[in-house]
Write a protein that holds these residues in place. Structure first.
Motif, PDB file in Angstrom:
ATOM      1  N   PHE A 130      36.862  17.060 -41.179  1.00  0.00           N
ATOM      2  CA  PHE A 130      37.750  17.057 -42.351  1.00  0.00           C
ATOM      3  C   PHE A 130      37.417  18.288 -43.191  1.00  0.00           C
ATOM      4  O   PHE A 130      36.384  18.333 -43.879  1.00  0.00           O
ATOM      5  N   LEU A 131      38.294  19.269 -43.121  1.00  0.00           N
ATOM      6  CA  LEU A 131      38.037  20.552 -43.791  1.00  0.00           C
ATOM      7  C   LEU A 131      39.199  20.916 -44.721  1.00  0.00           C
ATOM      8  O   LEU A 131      39.371  22.079 -45.086  1.00  0.00           O
ATOM      9  N   ALA A 132      39.999  19.917 -45.069  1.00  0.00           N
ATOM     10  CA  ALA A 132      41.192  20.173 -45.879  1.00  0.00           C
ATOM     11  C   ALA A 132      40.904  19.928 -47.366  1.00  0.00           C
ATOM     12  O   ALA A 132      39.871  19.336 -47.713  1.00  0.00           O
ATOM     13  N   TYR A 133      41.825  20.352 -48.217  1.00  0.00           N
ATOM     14  CA  TYR A 133      41.742  20.092 -49.667  1.00  0.00           C
ATOM     15  C   TYR A 133      40.323  20.353 -50.172  1.00  0.00           C
ATOM     16  O   TYR A 133      39.791  21.425 -49.981  1.00  0.00           O
ATOM     17  N   PHE A 134      39.720  19.319 -50.818  1.00  0.00           N
ATOM     18  CA  PHE A 134      38.287  19.367 -51.076  1.00  0.00           C
ATOM     19  C   PHE A 134      37.688  18.195 -50.323  1.00  0.00           C
ATOM     20  O   PHE A 134      37.950  17.036 -50.666  1.00  0.00           O
ATOM     21  N   ALA A 135      36.919  18.496 -49.297  1.00  0.00           N
ATOM     22  CA  ALA A 135      36.328  17.422 -48.507  1.00  0.00           C
ATOM     23  C   ALA A 135      35.362  16.626 -49.379  1.00  0.00           C
ATOM     24  O   ALA A 135      34.769  17.166 -50.305  1.00  0.00           O
TER      25      ALA A 135
ATOM     26  N   VAL B 121      34.470  27.026 -49.907  1.00  0.00           N
ATOM     27  CA  VAL B 121      35.849  27.081 -49.406  1.00  0.00           C
ATOM     28  C   VAL B 121      36.145  28.503 -48.937  1.00  0.00           C
ATOM     29  O   VAL B 121      35.846  29.469 -49.659  1.00  0.00           O
ATOM     30  N   VAL B 122      36.712  28.602 -47.743  1.00  0.00           N
ATOM     31  CA  VAL B 122      37.046  29.909 -47.188  1.00  0.00           C
ATOM     32  C   VAL B 122      38.564  30.000 -47.054  1.00  0.00           C
ATOM     33  O   VAL B 122      39.194  29.119 -46.458  1.00  0.00           O
TER      34      VAL B 122
ATOM     35  N   SER C  49      43.818  22.649 -44.490  1.00  0.00           N
ATOM     36  CA  SER C  49      45.017  22.703 -45.332  1.00  0.00           C
ATOM     37  C   SER C  49      45.303  24.157 -45.688  1.00  0.00           C
ATOM     38  O   SER C  49      44.593  25.061 -45.249  1.00  0.00           O
ATOM     39  N   HIS C  50      46.341  24.357 -46.465  1.00  0.00           N
ATOM     40  CA  HIS C  50      46.748  25.724 -46.793  1.00  0.00           C
ATOM     41  C   HIS C  50      46.940  25.844 -48.307  1.00  0.00           C
ATOM     42  O   HIS C  50      46.935  24.851 -49.029  1.00  0.00           O
TER      43      HIS C  50
ATOM     44  N   ILE D  35      34.406  23.037 -46.987  1.00  0.00           N
ATOM     45  CA  ILE D  35      33.244  22.351 -46.422  1.00  0.00           C
ATOM     46  C   ILE D  35      32.581  21.530 -47.529  1.00  0.00           C
ATOM     47  O   ILE D  35      32.021  22.089 -48.471  1.00  0.00           O
ATOM     48  N   GLY D  36      32.680  20.212 -47.420  1.00  0.00           N
ATOM     49  CA  GLY D  36      32.090  19.393 -48.474  1.00  0.00           C
ATOM     50  C   GLY D  36      31.698  18.021 -47.965  1.00  0.00           C
ATOM     51  O   GLY D  36      31.242  17.178 -48.724  1.00  0.00           O
ATOM     52  N   ASN D  37      31.877  17.824 -46.660  1.00  0.00           N
ATOM     53  CA  ASN D  37      31.510  16.532 -46.081  1.00  0.00           C
ATOM     54  C   ASN D  37      30.091  16.607 -45.541  1.00  0.00           C
ATOM     55  O   ASN D  37      29.733  17.563 -44.842  1.00  0.00           O
TER      56      ASN D  37
END
Ligand code: PLP
Length: 477
Positions: free
Chosen positions: A81-86, A405-406, A441-442, A455-457
């Motif tokens: 899960f690398l979308a939004y803010f994990a 976040v990249v 996500s975009h 990356i936050g998980n």
């Protein structure tokens, strides 16, 4: 027929079964697609139109977790899960939620949940200190940053008693100038929503231009405030963002704070995601000036390993919050005294969940150093990914990477038209997400459509990112 609750033996049996089931979902994420493959209506179609007339067995109900619920779950706990803010439902956080449900505290007053009230104070103080925020700030927990920001702006409006909005409202008043709220063009839409809900009006949310690193430009802010004053508007508050949603850019808080002090404006800092970086002493420079803020929000349910929902709002003006929200009908009057803090006096909600418990569990189980180490690792991983992007021809790094976040995009040779690039990158995103292995996500940065890896998980490791990068390469062709 059951006339009361289910027998406690059943509770214990099902709870241990559920613990094993939860363990399995966390242990084998590769068995499921991170992004649910459900189409709209799929899950409803699996359910009867009416509730059962007679009670069903818990065995039947729990069997439907796999049959009905899981196909419609997007797995925020998945390492891909690398979308939004994990974010993460960590083990101590999950256990905290279980106890919160079981104890069922309804914190309308201190006496209806003394432990909830006092652990909330302690957890907010602990987190404040862990993030390097000033001692003495008063903290409270809300459900989301959207509500925290709305409360902060409500308090900002109440700071000047002459406006008398709590008592008289805003409508039909010729004595009330139009109030303005300022934020950057990259601020989260929750600022707009707060202004809608408070009756300030979307037209009075002024979005200020940002620099090449997507940070609010203080000189532009000064200019729009001056222009507003000359036209009879009443500047009320600035919302600075520490970790914007698109790129995690951090507005220059010190310069904004100086301006707010000069102009007597409330400064609210939205650090919903980025606040977690305060755990890293080496990164605190990013937030220079935050000590001058009137209020700050950080979501524990973003990068602080606490399951949804848990947002922490601090302020140096608790009395203003009380003035804004406290209202005590006679049936809620108590003789509990000054020390008995009623959090319902500081917000809209009367009955409040015991959200602090899970945050307290997380902070104790990981420790401040443990939490910092986890955040630091995510920052390192983001640098690794940014390195892959810059080292690979045809890929462009689209923003600085100050946190985890990249932002990047694929640039096929010879293609310069923005709408063509958008269609190309949107297709890459669709292909990568269809893999079920990762979910990205975009966002839009000006005209540029860019992809994001957030990356936050806790469970995301370098190998998951390497796989995401491989899938991106394949999708780009
Ligand atoms: N502020 C920022 C910077 C965000 O990125 C988000 C959500 O991602 C929010 C506020 C809103 O958070 P919540 O969902 O807790 O309302």
């Amino acid at each position: 027929m059951h006339t009361g609750d289910l027998p406690l033996d059943e509770f214990e049996r099902h709870a241990s079964r559920l613990a094993a089931w939860i363990r399995s979902t966390l242990e084998h994420p590769e068995r499921v697609s991170v992004l649910s493959r459900a189409k709209p209506g799929d899950i409803r179609a699996l359910l009867p139109a009416r509730a059962p007339q007679q009670g069903e067995s818990m065995d039947a109900i729990l069997a439907d977790l796999d049959r009905v619920v899981m196909p419609g779950v997007t797995h925020w706990n998945h390492p891909g899960f690398l979308a939004y803010f994990a974010n993460t439902a960590s083990v101590p956080g999950i256990l905290g939620e279980l106890v919160t449900a079981a104890l069922n505290q309804v914190g309308i007053l201190w006496r209806t949940g003394p432990a909830a009230a006092e652990i909330e104070q302690v957890a907010c103080d602990w987190l404040r200190d862990a993030l390097g925020f000033p001692a003495g700030w008063f903290g409270m927990i809300t459900d989301t940053a959207s509500i925290s920001t709305m409360y902060a702006l409500a308090a900002a409006r109440e700071r000047d008693p002459a406006l008398a909005i709590r008592q008289r409202g805003m409508a039909g008043r010729s004595d009330l100038p139009r109030l303005r709220v300022y934020c950057s063009e990259h601020a989260h839409s929750s600022v707009d929503k707060a202004c809608i809900a408070l009756g300030l009006g979307l037209e009075n949310v002024i979005r200020v231009a940002t620099d090449e690193s997507y940070r609010l430009r203080p000189e532009m802010l000064a200019r729009v405030i001056a222009a507003d004053r000359s036209q009879g508007f009443r500047p009320l508050a600035v919302v600075a963002t520490a970790g914007t949603t698109s790129t995690t850019s951090v507005d220059p808080i010190a310069a904004i704070a100086q301006l707010c002090a000069r102009e007597s404006l409330w400064l609210h800092v939205d650090a919903a995601y980025g606040g977690a970086m305060g755990l890293l002493p080496e990164a605190r420079e990013l937030f220079a000036g935050i000590e001058q803020a009137d209020s700050v929000v950080v979501n524990a349910h973003k990068w602080l390993f606490t399951p949804m929902d848990c947002s922490v709002l601090w302020t140096k003006h608790p009395r203003v919050f009380r003035r804004t929200f406290a209202l005590t009908p006679s049936y809620l009057e108590t003789t509990d005294g000054e020390q008995a803090l009623n959090f319902s006096d500081y917000g809209v909600q009367l009955g409040r969940r015991f959200r602090a418990l899970k945050l307290w569990f997380v902070m104790r189980a990981f420790g401040v150093e443990g939490m910092a180490a986890r955040v630091r690792e995510h920052v390192r991983l983001a640098q690794v990914v940014a390195g892959w992007v810059t080292a690979t021809p045809e890929w462009e790094l689209c923003a600085p990477t100050p946190m985890s976040v990249v932002c990047f995009r694929h640039m096929p040779p010879g293609v310069t038209d923005e709408s063509e690039l958008e269609a190309h990158n949107a297709l890459i995103l669709e292909k990568v997400n269809a893999s079920g292995e990762v979910f990205l996500s975009h966002t839009k940065l000006g005209q540029r459509y860019v992809l994001r890896i957030a990356i936050g998980n806790l469970r995301t490791e370098e190998r998951h990112l390497a796989r995401a990068w491989e899938l991106l390469g394949e999708a780009a062709g």
